[in-house]
Motif scaffolding. Structure first.
Motif, PDB file in Angstrom:
ATOM      1  N   VAL A  76      37.730  23.712 -22.748  1.00 24.95           N
ATOM      2  CA  VAL A  76      38.720  24.334 -21.865  1.00 24.95           C
ATOM      3  C   VAL A  76      39.976  23.473 -21.767  1.00 24.95           C
ATOM      4  N   TYR A  77      39.798  22.165 -21.528  1.00 26.40           N
ATOM      5  CA  TYR A  77      40.970  21.283 -21.387  1.00 26.40           C
ATOM      6  C   TYR A  77      41.805  21.294 -22.660  1.00 26.40           C
ATOM      7  N   ILE A  80      43.544  24.979 -23.097  1.00 32.74           N
ATOM      8  CA  ILE A  80      44.640  25.222 -22.153  1.00 32.74           C
ATOM      9  C   ILE A  80      45.733  24.169 -22.322  1.00 32.74           C
ATOM     10  N   MET A  83      47.900  24.887 -25.385  1.00 30.85           N
ATOM     11  CA  MET A  83      48.806  26.023 -25.189  1.00 30.85           C
ATOM     12  C   MET A  83      49.973  25.644 -24.286  1.00 30.85           C
ATOM     13  N   CYS A  84      49.661  25.007 -23.171  1.00 32.36           N
ATOM     14  CA  CYS A  84      50.733  24.620 -22.242  1.00 32.36           C
ATOM     15  C   CYS A  84      51.706  23.668 -22.915  1.00 32.36           C
ATOM     16  N   TRP A 138      44.578  19.636 -14.387  1.00 33.81           N
ATOM     17  CA  TRP A 138      46.012  19.504 -14.652  1.00 33.81           C
ATOM     18  C   TRP A 138      46.453  18.049 -14.747  1.00 33.81           C
TER      19      TRP A 138
END
Lengths: 285, 304
Positions: A76-77, A80, A83-84, A138
């Motif tokens: 997941v990290y 995401i 992409m970010c 985050w």
């Protein structure tokens, strides 16, 4: 022209074969240990192939929530985060690639300075803490969302996009965002793939930042779990081995192997992008 | 005045671009520049509850403490030696590998070796260090198995300071050689074939060709790489060091970045840790500036 094979060729072949063996063997050894039985590992006889062949360690990985959870966290990290990071980097770099952009010079100076001087460990930690990111996913993404070096590479790449295309689009009434999406991004897919790959590998492999920023056990990514397994006997002193507290070698090596497996599977297809990224860096724009 | 007007005019003209660049700029200000401002805690007695502004000034107390402690000399020596030895030992390998690959006539084998040697650089530090420690384990490690088979006593490698640098550097060579060779391989593709042909007609052997043609033609890029790499002499990898070192080897393995980690993250002595980190950042900045200057002087190639 067919030249005959000389002594030099033979020696060269032998040297490169040795290099090949030295590079592959440690990885092969990890796989062997992960598939061997504990008695065989402890007797120190596992060298070239698994002994006491079994899948117990892999069953254990998929049976314990600890490693599986860390694995899915890492996935997941990385997904995401990549992409970010790509979105941020592309949008940030595009204006900088425009030669007559009014803020081009000041911002280039602003980012170049950070290549040479940083606040360091604790001040950065305090800022991450102050912005309330500690112990969340985050904290691993936002504080490093743009990699300056890669941003500069991408800027150089964008600068190579012909200005005529840009002018034509302006005349056709496209706005900047549209130009970026419809012209720049499609023209730079290979460069973007390269940067995304480097970023994804960095995120997948990083252990130090998560170990500092993430405090809840269930949010830790895989490398930190691996680090903990490693640390249990890192002092390699005889006492810790006798204590029986440490993770079985097979399980540790199986976890290592599982952690590099996605990379090993895709590596043959991705290699050209990695190489491209390196030579892209070498040819300064 | 007109310059100012021009600037605002430009901002108005490029408002779309300004909007696009803004999130990135905010990122840089918060996560890159705010920490630089945070360096002032090196000059303060930072307390978790008093915060950056509330904490009392400490002047140069932490710097004095650091310079007068025995740690300073040890850390400086260790950081520098690890950096210099890494540079000197690891530097030739990629060049040799690139030349050997370039001389390889079996194209498929060349490709295989290149692909495989390139791979380790993408393994995580944790995995590489795990492998190093497993290999050197006194009970089950393959190295000690060989030593025992030859009738020797097993060596506790990870606790022996005299082995530490060798382990650190050789594992680095294992991991990075293929990656670093790519640059030289790229340079070799632009090698002047007519030179090689001429040499061949003159009866030049393979080794002689390498020595008199291939190597000299690589010289510019070798020089650049050497200068650029010397800029990193002060930046030994913190994450790798933290995994490989332990109290038994601190005498050679403790470097600035591991020390700041221990003081700051483990012992929560934020101000002291920041002071040491600040000093380290300044030294490495000087090293990079000097190497960059040298590189500029020598061949118009620089980072800036």
């Amino acid at each position: 022209m067919k030249r005959k094979i000389t002594v030099f060729d033979c020696v060269n072949f032998l040297i490169l074969s040795a290099v090949l063996f030295i590079t592959i063997y440690p990885l092969w050894y990890v796989l062997c240990i992960s598939l061997s039985s504990t008695e065989m590992i402890n007797s120190g006889t596992v060298t070239l192939y698994p002994k006491g062949f079994n899948f117990a360690a892999y069953k254990q990985i998929f049976g314990t929530s600890k490693i599986l959870r860390a694995y899915s966290n890492s996935v997941v990290y990385t997904a995401i985060g990549t992409m970010c990071c790509m979105a941020m980097t592309i949008v940030f770099v595009y204006p900088l690639s425009r030669k007559n952009f009014v803020l081009r010079k000041p911002i280039t100076v602003l980012i170049t300075i950070t290549l040479y001087f940083t606040g360091g460990l604790i001040p950065t930690f305090l800022v991450v803490q102050g912005t309330g990111l500690l112990d969340s996913m985050w904290s691993l993404i936002i504080p490093n969302i743009i990699w300056t070096f890669d941003a500069i590479l991408l800027r150089n790449f964008f600068e190579g996009v012909p200005a005529e295309l840009h002018e034509a689009a302006i005349i056709d009434g496209a706005n900047e965002l549209k130009i970026l999406m419809k012209i720049y991004i499609p023209l730079s897919t290979s460069a973007l793939a390269t940067i995304a790959l480097f970023y994804a590998m960095g995120q997948w492999n990083s252990y130090l930042l998560p170990s500092i920023y993430i405090t809840s056990y269930e949010k830790l990514p895989l490398p930190v779990i691996l680090r903990d397994m490693l640390m249990e006997d890192t002092n390699s002193n005889p006492n810790s081995i006798a204590s029986g507290q440490i993770t079985p070698e097979a399980l540790k090596n199986a976890t290592m192997f599982v952690s590099i497996l996605p990379f090993l599977i895709f590596y043959p297809y991705l290699q050209k992008y990695f190489v491209k990224g390196l030579t892209m860096g070498a040819v300064k724009g | 005045m007109t310059k100012c007007r021009e600037f605002f005019h430009g901002l108005r003209r490029d408002w779309q671009l300004v909007l696009l660049v803004l999130p990135g700029v905010i990122f840089y200000l918060i996560y890159r520049y705010l920490p630089m401002y945070g360096l002032i805690i090196a000059f303060k007695d930072y307390g978790i509850y008093t915060g950056i502004h509330g904490s009392p000034w400490a002047g140069l107390k932490y710097f004095q403490e650091f310079f007068s402690s025995g740690d300073f000399f040890l850390l400086f020596k260790n950081t520098l030696l690890i950096g210099v030895y890494s540079l000197l030992w690891s530097f030739p390998f990629p060049i040799i590998l690139a030349i050997l690959l370039n001389e390889m006539r079996l194209k498929s084998f060349k490709k295989l070796v290149q692909t495989v040697t390139f791979l380790p650089s993408f393994l995580s530090t944790v995995v590489v260090c795990s492998m190093v420690i497993d290999f050197l384990s006194p009970s089950t490690g393959i190295i000690n198995t060989i030593i025992k088979a030859c009738g020797g006593e097993p060596i506790y490698f990870m606790t022996k300071p005299e082995w530490f640098r060798t382990i650190y550097i050789s594992s680095g060579i294992w991991q990075q050689t293929g990656y670093n060779a790519v640059i030289y391989l790229a340079a070799l593709t632009s090698l002047d074939a007519s030179l090689l042909e001429a040499a061949e007609i003159d009866g030049c052997g393979r080794l002689k060709k390498i020595w008199y043609i291939v190597l000299p033609s690589l010289m510019p890029i070798i020089t650049i790489m050497f200068i650029l790499n010397s800029g990193n002499i002060f930046k030994a990898a913190q994450d790798k060091m933290l995994l490989l070192y332990n109290p038994a080897t601190y005498s050679v393995s403790d470097i600035f970045s591991t020390f700041t980690y221990r003081k700051g993250i483990v012992e929560n002595n934020y101000s002291y840790s920041t002071a040491v980190g600040f000093f380290e950042a300044m030294v490495s900045l000087i090293v990079v500036t000097v190497t960059n200057y040298v590189s500029k002087k020598m061949n118009d190639t620089s980072l800036w």
